[in-house]
Design a protein around this motif. Structure first.
Motif, mmCIF file in Angstrom:
data_model
loop_
_atom_site.group_PDB
_atom_site.id
_atom_site.type_symbol
_atom_site.label_atom_id
_atom_site.label_comp_id
_atom_site.label_asym_id
_atom_site.label_seq_id
_atom_site.Cartn_x
_atom_site.Cartn_y
_atom_site.Cartn_z
ATOM 1 N N TRP A 186 9.408 -11.012 6.934
ATOM 2 C CA TRP A 186 10.229 -9.725 6.806
ATOM 3 C C TRP A 186 8.674 -8.846 7.023
ATOM 4 N N ALA A 187 8.597 -7.329 6.892
ATOM 5 C CA ALA A 187 7.761 -6.057 6.753
ATOM 6 C C ALA A 187 8.615 -4.915 6.423
ATOM 7 N N LEU A 188 8.280 -4.124 5.340
ATOM 8 C CA LEU A 188 8.783 -2.405 5.518
ATOM 9 C C LEU A 188 7.586 -1.483 5.569
ATOM 10 N N GLY A 212 14.951 8.733 2.708
ATOM 11 C CA GLY A 212 13.901 9.085 4.368
ATOM 12 C C GLY A 212 14.175 8.290 5.447
ATOM 13 N N GLN A 213 13.226 8.362 6.405
ATOM 14 C CA GLN A 213 12.905 6.743 7.563
ATOM 15 C C GLN A 213 11.937 5.765 6.920
ATOM 16 N N GLY A 214 12.512 4.844 7.218
ATOM 17 C CA GLY A 214 11.990 3.730 7.261
ATOM 18 C C GLY A 214 12.119 2.457 8.769
ATOM 19 N N GLU A 215 10.993 1.445 8.786
ATOM 20 C CA GLU A 215 10.406 0.530 9.801
ATOM 21 C C GLU A 215 11.552 -1.019 9.262
ATOM 22 N N LEU A 216 11.813 -1.825 9.149
ATOM 23 C CA LEU A 216 12.042 -3.158 9.018
ATOM 24 C C LEU A 216 12.104 -4.044 9.661
ATOM 25 N N THR A 217 10.526 -4.607 9.658
ATOM 26 C CA THR A 217 10.774 -6.126 10.845
ATOM 27 C C THR A 217 10.989 -7.292 10.658
ATOM 28 N N GLY A 261 2.897 6.113 5.817
ATOM 29 C CA GLY A 261 2.060 5.003 6.039
ATOM 30 C C GLY A 261 2.071 3.778 5.036
ATOM 31 N N GLY A 262 3.073 4.273 4.074
ATOM 32 C CA GLY A 262 3.190 2.788 2.726
ATOM 33 C C GLY A 262 4.214 1.714 3.078
ATOM 34 N N GLY A 263 3.399 0.924 3.217
ATOM 35 C CA GLY A 263 4.558 -0.740 2.662
ATOM 36 C C GLY A 263 3.599 -2.320 2.866
ATOM 37 N N SER A 264 4.471 -2.732 3.383
ATOM 38 C CA SER A 264 3.413 -4.187 3.591
ATOM 39 C C SER A 264 4.641 -4.841 4.737
ATOM 40 N N ASP A 265 3.117 -6.542 5.182
ATOM 41 C CA ASP A 265 3.464 -7.156 5.478
ATOM 42 C C ASP A 265 3.299 -8.065 4.990
ATOM 43 N N THR A 266 3.699 -7.967 3.656
ATOM 44 C CA THR A 266 3.861 -9.413 2.777
ATOM 45 C C THR A 266 4.570 -9.284 1.544
ATOM 46 N N PRO A 267 5.878 -8.784 1.315
ATOM 47 C CA PRO A 267 5.997 -8.328 0.417
ATOM 48 C C PRO A 267 7.126 -9.024 -0.117
ATOM 49 N N GLU A 268 7.417 -10.231 -0.329
ATOM 50 C CA GLU A 268 7.875 -11.637 -1.007
ATOM 51 C C GLU A 268 6.807 -12.126 -1.766
ATOM 52 N N THR A 310 0.668 -1.167 0.123
ATOM 53 C CA THR A 310 -0.363 0.096 0.263
ATOM 54 C C THR A 310 0.866 1.290 0.112
ATOM 55 N N GLY A 311 0.905 2.426 -0.491
ATOM 56 C CA GLY A 311 1.315 3.984 -0.634
ATOM 57 C C GLY A 311 2.533 3.212 -0.679
#
Length: 269
Positions: free
Chosen positions: A123-125, A96-101, A75-82, A47-48
């Motif tokens: 992983w999520a980004l 920019g600033q992001g969060e990798l889980t 607010g954009g990103g994904s919990d299922t990126p791959e 999303t986004g």
């Protein structure tokens, strides 16, 4: 440090369409000027987000990897990126600033951050900030080898990895290697290569490795097969195996690029 990224937007109608993009049987050059809004892709599961897909496997060309420039809105990103369980990922943040889980652990990302994500990882980004987040993303299906397990995850930063000077070059050519080059679990490397002004590759490299090269900073004249091409920030070069290559850094600032190459495996027969 500055790290180039696609400019987006759209040139005005007064701009000539004559450009410097090149596509041959041996290499391709996608200049920054071609990386505009109308060539982005939206991705399922995100999303986004929008992506410039700069390289993808092509039969008879470069076949091992895909390379994206990925932009996340606030607010954009994904919990299922791959979508491919067999694919490993490498991220290198431009802005920019992001969060990798990654496997349950959160990692803040900023310009210059590097992450190696093994195949099959959870992983999520996400972009949790109020500004755009921009990262380079390389995908490759991990190739198992007898007696070797998957590599460990790595989260690092450009400033924290001392560049290794190449031999016999008086320090004008150095490579920032984020993973151990002796670790044969890795079947690809993504490094940052730096040439000081006037530095060069002093011979035409000709080898089995495929390459994606995204120019992060500076300018150079780059030999691709038989052609010398002028490149600068945001230009992307895509080389198939055995394409001769060399470069001479020009200008007054370091010439730096993000380099992908496939390594450490027998050729398929």
């Amino acid at each position: 440090m500055s790290y180039a990224f696609p400019p987006g937007g759209l040139p005005g109608q007064e701009v000539s369409p004559v450009g410097t993009a090149i596509f041959t049987q041996a290499y391709a050059v996608l200049p920054a000027e071609t990386q505009r809004d109308i060539v982005t892709s939206l991705l399922p599961g995100w999303t986004g987000a929008r992506a410039w897909i700069l390289a993808r496997p092509l039969s008879g060309f470069a076949e091992t990897f895909a390379q994206y420039a990925l932009e996340l809105s606030p607010g954009g990103g994904s919990d299922t990126p791959e979508p491919d369980e067999g694919a490993q990922a490498i991220l290198f943040v431009a802005e920019g600033q992001g969060e990798l889980t990654l496997n349950g652990q959160s990692h803040p990302l900023e310009p210059g951050s590097f992450a190696y994500i093994p195949a099959g990882s959870d992983w999520a980004l996400w972009n949790r900030s109020d500004a755009l987040f921009k990262t380079h993303w390389i995908r490759k299906r991990w190739e198992p080898a007898p007696g070797l397990g998957k590599p460990d995850a790595v989260v690092s930063h450009d400033r924290d990895v001392p560049p290794s000077a190449m031999p016999d070059c008086n320090g004008v050519w150095a490579t920032t290697r984020f993973v151990d080059t002796q670790d044969l679990r890795h079947d690809c490397h993504v490094n940052v290569v730096t040439f000081q002004p006037g530095g060069r590759i002093p011979f035409a490299e000709t080898h089995i490795m495929e390459h994606g090269l995204y120019v992060l900073q500076g300018t150079a004249e780059y030999l691709l097969n038989t052609d010398w091409v002028k490149v600068g920030p945001g230009d992307f070069m895509w080389l198939r195996a055995f394409c001769p290559q060399a470069c001479i850094a020009t200008g007054t600032e370091p010439f730096r690029y993000l380099l992908y190459k496939d390594v450490n495996r027998h050729p398929k027969l």
